[in-house]
Design an enzyme around this catalytic site. Structure first.
Site, mmCIF file in Angstrom:
data_model
loop_
_atom_site.group_PDB
_atom_site.id
_atom_site.type_symbol
_atom_site.label_atom_id
_atom_site.label_comp_id
_atom_site.label_asym_id
_atom_site.label_seq_id
_atom_site.Cartn_x
_atom_site.Cartn_y
_atom_site.Cartn_z
ATOM 1 N N ASP A 92 -55.559 11.608 167.715
ATOM 2 C CA ASP A 92 -54.862 10.473 167.128
ATOM 3 C C ASP A 92 -55.590 10.051 165.855
ATOM 4 O O ASP A 92 -56.676 10.530 165.553
ATOM 5 C CB ASP A 92 -54.757 9.302 168.119
ATOM 6 C CG ASP A 92 -56.092 9.001 168.791
ATOM 7 O OD1 ASP A 92 -57.132 9.103 168.109
ATOM 8 O OD2 ASP A 92 -56.098 8.675 169.988
ATOM 9 N N ASP B 271 -56.768 6.639 163.553
ATOM 10 C CA ASP B 271 -56.976 5.197 163.481
ATOM 11 C C ASP B 271 -57.217 4.791 162.034
ATOM 12 O O ASP B 271 -57.816 5.528 161.246
ATOM 13 C CB ASP B 271 -58.179 4.778 164.338
ATOM 14 C CG ASP B 271 -57.943 5.026 165.817
ATOM 15 O OD1 ASP B 271 -56.767 5.077 166.229
ATOM 16 O OD2 ASP B 271 -58.929 5.198 166.554
ATOM 17 N N ASP C 142 -69.665 1.942 166.930
ATOM 18 C CA ASP C 142 -70.635 2.315 167.957
ATOM 19 C C ASP C 142 -71.501 3.507 167.580
ATOM 20 O O ASP C 142 -72.726 3.436 167.649
ATOM 21 C CB ASP C 142 -69.925 2.559 169.300
ATOM 22 C CG ASP C 142 -68.760 3.524 169.186
ATOM 23 O OD1 ASP C 142 -68.555 4.075 168.081
ATOM 24 O OD2 ASP C 142 -68.056 3.738 170.184
#
Length: 473
Positions: free
Chosen positions: A81, A83, A165
Site C-alpha cells: 500500500d 501512505d 518509529d
C-alpha cells in the site's frame, strides 16, 4: 536482496554530506537525493496515490509519499500500500477530497477512498511537550505508564521524521521534484540491513508498546538485524503489551504470522520474549528442549502458511489457531475428563470453551473465527468414524478439508502410525470414484465403531388382544 539499494545508497552516501548511522539522540542532516540518483519511478506508484499527491500540491500543501511504500520501492519490491503525509490538517483534507473520511482517535488520519483502494493521508506529526499535554488533553494525552493515549499534535516534516518509529520507514518521496528525503539516516540503515528505532528506544516503546512487535515483524520480513540499542529494552518491556487492547493485538498477530514470514517472526518473538503476552496459554506448554508436539506443530503450521502465501494460495486464521491451540486444548480435555469423570466428548467441549476463552482475553479472536476453530476441532473426533454413510457425510461438511489438513499435521508431528494410516485412507478416499469409495468402506474391517443403542420403551397395548389374552405380559 539488498544489492540494488546498497549500490544506490553507496552512491548517495559517498557525497560530502554523508549521513552517519542513526544513533539515539543524534540529529541528522537532511539528505536530498535527486531524481537521477535513485530508482523510484512513478510507474511503480499507485495511480490513486499520485492523484492525492498532485491535488495536495496543487492546493498549495506539501505532500510526500512516505513509509513502507518508499522503503519497498528502494528495495525493488512491490509495495502493498501507499501512505501519504502532508502539512494539511485532517479538516482541510476533508474539504479537499469528497471521497475522504476521517478515522482514528489516538491520531486523526484521512482515508481517501478510490473503490477498494484506500490511500491513508496523515498530517505531519509534531513533538508533544509536557506543557502541551497538561494544557490540552484533546490533542495529546499520556497514561501513567508513558503510553500515548491521544496524539493529535501537528508539526513540520522534520518533526514528522523524528516522530516515526523506524529509520527505514522515515524516507520521503516528493512528486514536486521527484526527490527522496532522508532526515534520520534511514538510507544508511537500509544499506546495512539494520532495523533501528528513532529516538530513545525505551521511551518510544512506552509510548506505544506495539512498536516492539513492529521491530520484530520488519526484521523478519526484510531479513534484517535489529540494532543493539533497539533490541536491548524489548525483553524488559514485553509485559507492556498487556496494556494494549486485545482487538488491536489480534490484528497485529495476523500481520506477524500471516504475512509470509510467520516462522522467522515466531523465532524472533520467542527470542525477545514477546510471544508470551500474545499467547499465554501456549507458552505454559513450552519445554526447555523445544521438541514437544505443540512446538513442532507451531513450527510446521507456520512453515506451511508461509509456503501457501508465497505461492498465492489462500490462508485462514481459523486453521492457524486451531493448529496452534490443539495440544493445549487436548491436554485440557484429558484433565477435565480425569478429574470430573465426564464422558470424553463432554470434557472435550468444555476444554474448547476454556482454551478459547483464555485465548480471547489476550487477542480478542472474533467469534466468526472461534466458531470455525470449534468445527475443525470437533471433526477430529469424527474422522475415525467412517463406517456406513459417515464418510460421505463428513466430506460434505464445510470445514472437512481444514479438519483433514489438521489431521495430516497431527500425524506428521506425532509420527503416529494410526494417525498416518487414517490420513492416508482419507487422502485416497477423497480422490477415489464412488465405486472405489464403496469398496474402501466395505474393507475397513470387522471392527466398526459400535452404535450407542437406546432402549426403547415397550408399546403398551390398549383394549383386548386379538388372541383373547388380556395379559400385558
Amino acid at each position: 536482496m539488498f544489492t540494488r539499494v546498497a549500490n544506490f545508497c553507496r552512491k548517495v552516501l559517498s557525497r560530502e554530506d554523508e549521513a552517519p548511522a542513526a544513533e539515539v539522540g543524534v540529529v541528522h542532516q537532511m539528505t536530498v537525493i535527486p531524481r537521477d540518483r535513485h530508482t523510484i519511478s512513478r510507474k511503480d506508484i499507485s495511480e490513486n496515490a499520485l492523484k492525492v499527491l498532485y491535488r495536495l500540491n496543487k492546493a498549495g500543501y506539501e505532500a510526500y509519499l512516505v513509509g513502507g511504500g518508499v522503503r519497498d520501492l528502494l528495495l525493488g519490491k512491490k509495495p502493498k500500500d501507499f501512505d501519504v503525509t502532508t502539512n494539511a490538517t485532517p479538516d482541510q483534507m476533508r474539504k479537499l477530497f469528497r471521497n475522504c473520511r476521517l478515522v482514528g482517535r489516538r491520531f486523526r488520519l484521512a482515508h481517501v477512498m478510490f473503490g477498494p483502494e484506500i490511500i491513508e493521508v496523515a498530517t505531519f506529526r509534531g513533538h508533544h511537550e509536557a506543557e502541551q499535554v497538561a494544557e490540552d488533553r484533546n490533542t495529546s494525552q499520556r497514561g501513567q505508564n508513558g503510553m500515548l493515549l491521544r496524539d493529535n499534535i501537528f508539526g513540520t516534516i522534520e518533526d514528522d521524521a523524528q516522530r516515526r518509529d523506524l529509520t527505514i520507514n522515515s524516507l520521503y518521496y516528493s512528486v514536486s521534484d521527484f526527490s527522496v528525503r532522508d532526515y534520520v539516516g534511514g538510507l544508511n540503515d537500509l544499506q546495512q540491513g539494520i532495523v533501528r528505532l528513532i529516538g530513545d528506544p525505551e521511551t518510544r516503546y512506552r509510548e506505544d508498546p506495539v512498536r516492539m512487535l513492529r521491530v520484530v515483524r520488519f526484521a523478519a520480513k526484510l531479513d534484517m538485524s535489529v540494532a543493539a540499542e533497539t533490541a536491548e529494552p524489548i525483553p524488559r518491556l514485553a509485559t507492556l503489551l498487556h496494556d494494549i487492547p486485545p482487538a488491536r493485538l489480534f490484528e497485529e498477530t495476523l500481520k506477524l504470522l500471516q504475512a509470509g514470514y510467520g516462522y522467522s517472526t515466531y523465532l524472533q518473538l520467542r527470542e525477545y520474549q514477546l510471544f508470551q503476552p500474545l499467547f499465554p496459554t501456549i507458552t505454559r506448554y513450552f519445554t526447555e528442549k523445544g521438541d514437544s508436539n505443540m512446538e513442532r506443530m507451531i513450527v510446521q503450521v507456520l512453515k506451511n502458511t508461509d509456503h501457501r502465501i508465497h505461492n498465492q494460495m489462500r490462508v485462514n486464521p481459523a486453521f492457524l489457531f486451531s493448529a496452534m491451540f490443539w495440544y493445549p486444548q487436548l491436554e485440557a480435555a484429558q484433565k477435565i475428563a480425569q478429574e470430573s469423570g465426564l464422558a470424553y466428548y463432554d470434557a472435550f467441549a468444555l476444554a474448547m470453551n476454556d482454551v478459547l476463552d483464555e485465548a480471547c482475553r489476550s487477542l480478542a479472536i472474533p467469534k466468526r473465527i472461534t466458531t470455525l476453530v470449534r468445527d475443525i476441532w470437533q471433526l477430529q473426533l469424527r474422522l475415525s468414524r467412517r463406517h456406513g454413510k459417515r464418510a460421505w457425510k463428513l466430506m460434505e461438511h464445510p470445514k472437512f478439508r481444514a479438519a483433514y489438513d489438521l489431521l495430516a499435521l497431527r500425524a506428521e508431528v506425532e509420527n503416529n502410525q494410526e494417525l498416518l494410516k487414517l490420513t492416508a485412507w482419507w487422502n485416497d478416499f477423497q480422490v477415489s470414484a464412488p465405486p472405489q469409495q464403496k469398496t474402501m468402506l466395505n474393507t475397513l474391517g470387522d471392527d466398526p465403531v459400535p452404535r450407542r443403542r437406546t432402549r426403547r420403551p415397550r408399546k403398551r397395548v390398549h383394549g383386548p388382544r386379538r388372541d383373547g389374552n388380556n395379559s400385558n405380559a
